[in-house]
Each structure stands twice: as C-alpha cells, then as structure tokens.
Design a protein around this motif. Structure first.
Motif, mmCIF file in Angstrom:
data_model
loop_
_atom_site.group_PDB
_atom_site.id
_atom_site.type_symbol
_atom_site.label_atom_id
_atom_site.label_comp_id
_atom_site.label_asym_id
_atom_site.label_seq_id
_atom_site.Cartn_x
_atom_site.Cartn_y
_atom_site.Cartn_z
ATOM 1 N N ALA A 65 0.853 -1.195 0.000
ATOM 2 C CA ALA A 65 0.000 0.000 0.000
ATOM 3 C C ALA A 65 0.884 1.238 0.000
ATOM 4 O O ALA A 65 1.956 1.248 0.605
ATOM 5 C CB ALA A 65 -0.900 0.012 1.234
ATOM 6 N N ILE A 66 0.421 2.259 -0.689
ATOM 7 C CA ILE A 66 1.036 3.587 -0.619
ATOM 8 C C ILE A 66 -0.077 4.494 -0.090
ATOM 9 O O ILE A 66 -1.120 4.662 -0.733
ATOM 10 C CB ILE A 66 1.652 4.049 -1.963
ATOM 11 C CG1 ILE A 66 2.414 5.348 -1.817
ATOM 12 C CG2 ILE A 66 0.671 4.073 -3.094
ATOM 13 C CD1 ILE A 66 3.809 5.198 -1.304
ATOM 14 N N ILE A 67 0.096 4.987 1.122
ATOM 15 C CA ILE A 67 -0.953 5.697 1.854
ATOM 16 C C ILE A 67 -0.647 7.187 1.875
ATOM 17 O O ILE A 67 0.456 7.598 2.250
ATOM 18 C CB ILE A 67 -1.050 5.158 3.294
ATOM 19 C CG1 ILE A 67 -1.322 3.647 3.269
ATOM 20 C CG2 ILE A 67 -2.112 5.914 4.087
ATOM 21 C CD1 ILE A 67 -1.169 2.972 4.619
ATOM 22 N N LEU A 76 4.780 4.180 2.600
ATOM 23 C CA LEU A 76 4.845 2.840 2.042
ATOM 24 C C LEU A 76 4.534 1.882 3.184
ATOM 25 O O LEU A 76 5.180 1.941 4.231
ATOM 26 C CB LEU A 76 6.242 2.575 1.480
ATOM 27 C CG LEU A 76 6.400 1.287 0.670
ATOM 28 C CD1 LEU A 76 7.357 1.529 -0.485
ATOM 29 C CD2 LEU A 76 6.876 0.156 1.530
ATOM 30 N N ALA A 77 3.528 1.034 3.008
ATOM 31 C CA ALA A 77 3.078 0.185 4.113
ATOM 32 C C ALA A 77 2.491 -1.124 3.586
ATOM 33 O O ALA A 77 2.198 -1.263 2.405
ATOM 34 C CB ALA A 77 2.019 0.927 4.935
ATOM 35 N N ALA A 97 6.479 0.631 -8.094
ATOM 36 C CA ALA A 97 5.110 1.094 -8.359
ATOM 37 C C ALA A 97 4.702 2.175 -7.369
ATOM 38 O O ALA A 97 4.071 3.172 -7.747
ATOM 39 C CB ALA A 97 4.128 -0.082 -8.305
ATOM 40 N N CYS A 98 5.074 2.012 -6.109
ATOM 41 C CA CYS A 98 4.743 3.009 -5.084
ATOM 42 C C CYS A 98 5.471 4.324 -5.329
ATOM 43 O O CYS A 98 4.875 5.398 -5.193
ATOM 44 C CB CYS A 98 5.084 2.473 -3.696
ATOM 45 S SG CYS A 98 3.973 1.168 -3.133
ATOM 46 N N ILE A 99 6.743 4.248 -5.683
ATOM 47 C CA ILE A 99 7.511 5.465 -5.952
ATOM 48 C C ILE A 99 6.912 6.199 -7.144
ATOM 49 O O ILE A 99 6.720 7.421 -7.103
ATOM 50 C CB ILE A 99 9.001 5.135 -6.172
ATOM 51 C CG1 ILE A 99 9.631 4.676 -4.850
ATOM 52 C CG2 ILE A 99 9.748 6.335 -6.738
ATOM 53 C CD1 ILE A 99 11.038 4.108 -4.986
ATOM 54 N N LEU A 112 8.308 5.321 5.794
ATOM 55 C CA LEU A 112 7.906 3.966 6.162
ATOM 56 C C LEU A 112 8.378 3.673 7.576
ATOM 57 O O LEU A 112 9.303 4.310 8.085
ATOM 58 C CB LEU A 112 8.437 2.923 5.178
ATOM 59 C CG LEU A 112 9.935 2.705 5.060
ATOM 60 C CD1 LEU A 112 10.475 1.753 6.125
ATOM 61 C CD2 LEU A 112 10.255 2.135 3.689
ATOM 62 N N TYR A 113 7.704 2.723 8.188
ATOM 63 C CA TYR A 113 8.060 2.244 9.519
ATOM 64 C C TYR A 113 8.340 0.757 9.395
ATOM 65 O O TYR A 113 7.614 0.040 8.716
ATOM 66 C CB TYR A 113 6.907 2.463 10.516
ATOM 67 C CG TYR A 113 6.578 3.918 10.712
ATOM 68 C CD1 TYR A 113 7.206 4.663 11.700
ATOM 69 C CD2 TYR A 113 5.641 4.555 9.899
ATOM 70 C CE1 TYR A 113 6.915 6.007 11.878
ATOM 71 C CE2 TYR A 113 5.348 5.901 10.067
ATOM 72 C CZ TYR A 113 5.982 6.613 11.053
ATOM 73 O OH TYR A 113 5.699 7.940 11.229
#
Length: 151
Positions: A65-67, A76-77, A97-99, A112-113
């Motif tokens: 997921a990208i939130i 990014l999660a 894809a997220c970037i 991100l964590y």
C-alpha cells in the motif's frame, strides 16, 4: 513474468491474507493492521492512496500500500510477498510502483516504519535510497525504525 496491478476488489482478500501471514509470523496483529486490512477502501484508497498487487500467472503473490499522509508525503506500508515467491524481486516491482505513484501525485517524500529484525527489508529500502531517522509518530508497537525517501 510479474504483473503489477492497481487495487481491484478481487485482490482484497490476498492483500489481507498475505499481510496477516507475515505479521503473525514475526509480530502480533495490531489495531491499525486490522482496520487497514479489513477496510482498505476506507483507510487507504478513499484517502488518496493505492494498493498494488503483484501477480504471477494471474495469482496474487505480493501486495503493498502507498498511503497518503498529506499533500506532499506518502507512506509505504503493508508490503508482503508470499513465502514461496520471495527472492524473485517482487518487492522491487512493488516499491517501484509506489515510488511512481507518489511522484505522479506530486509527493516530495515517502516514509515507512519497519522493525530492525527485518534485515532483508531494511537492505531493500536502503537500496532504493531510503534513509533512517529518529522514529516519529509511530502507530505500531512493532516499529522501531523510521525511514524516508526524498523524491
């Protein structure tokens, strides 16, 4: 060949199950996990984020997921890859894809964590240019590392 697809309702269960599998393997499922995995439309998509699914032979084998955090920051999660498909660069495709999504939406930063015990994940994030910072606004008990990527 791996295909990366934007969220479709038929991938909802794969998003949930792939994430639950890895979280339960290493940690415990927390309230924010349950909310995001049970109601991804409400907690991710309707807020301006996206969920990507990696397909191999039309079967979901990875998710991320990208939130949207705010107008310039995305998180990014919820990245997970099926165990029998790890080591095939699927996470690379998902992160790319997220970037691309964040850049298309004029983000300046991705955060991100993660947890220090997840050495392969940390190595992967660093390969993409993420850097570690003191942890802030942590919503997960399991997270002890905060990373950012300037776009």
């Amino acid at each position: 060949m791996i295909e990366i697809k934007s969220f479709q309702p038929e991938y909802r269960e794969a998003f949930k199950q792939l994430n639950l599998h890895w979280i339960e393997k290493y940690f415990k499922v927390e309230d924010p996990d349950i909310k995001a995995l049970t109601h991804p439309e409400e907690y991710i998509l309707e807020k301006g984020g996206e969920i990507f699914t990696a397909l191999y032979k039309k079967e979901p084998v990875g998710v991320v997921a990208i939130i949207k955090v705010d107008d310039t920051t995305y998180e990014l999660a919820k990245m997970a890859v099926a165990e029998n498909h790890q080591g095939k660069s699927i996470s690379n495709y998902l992160i790319q894809a997220c970037i691309a999504y964040a850049k298309d939406h004029k983000a300046r930063k991705i955060i991100l964590y993660t947890n220090s015990s997840l050495k392969p994940a940390i190595h992967l994030y660093k390969k993409f240019g993420f850097t570690e910072h003191p942890i802030e606004n942590n919503q997960y008990d399991r997270a002890d590392i905060y990373m950012t990527l300037d776009l």
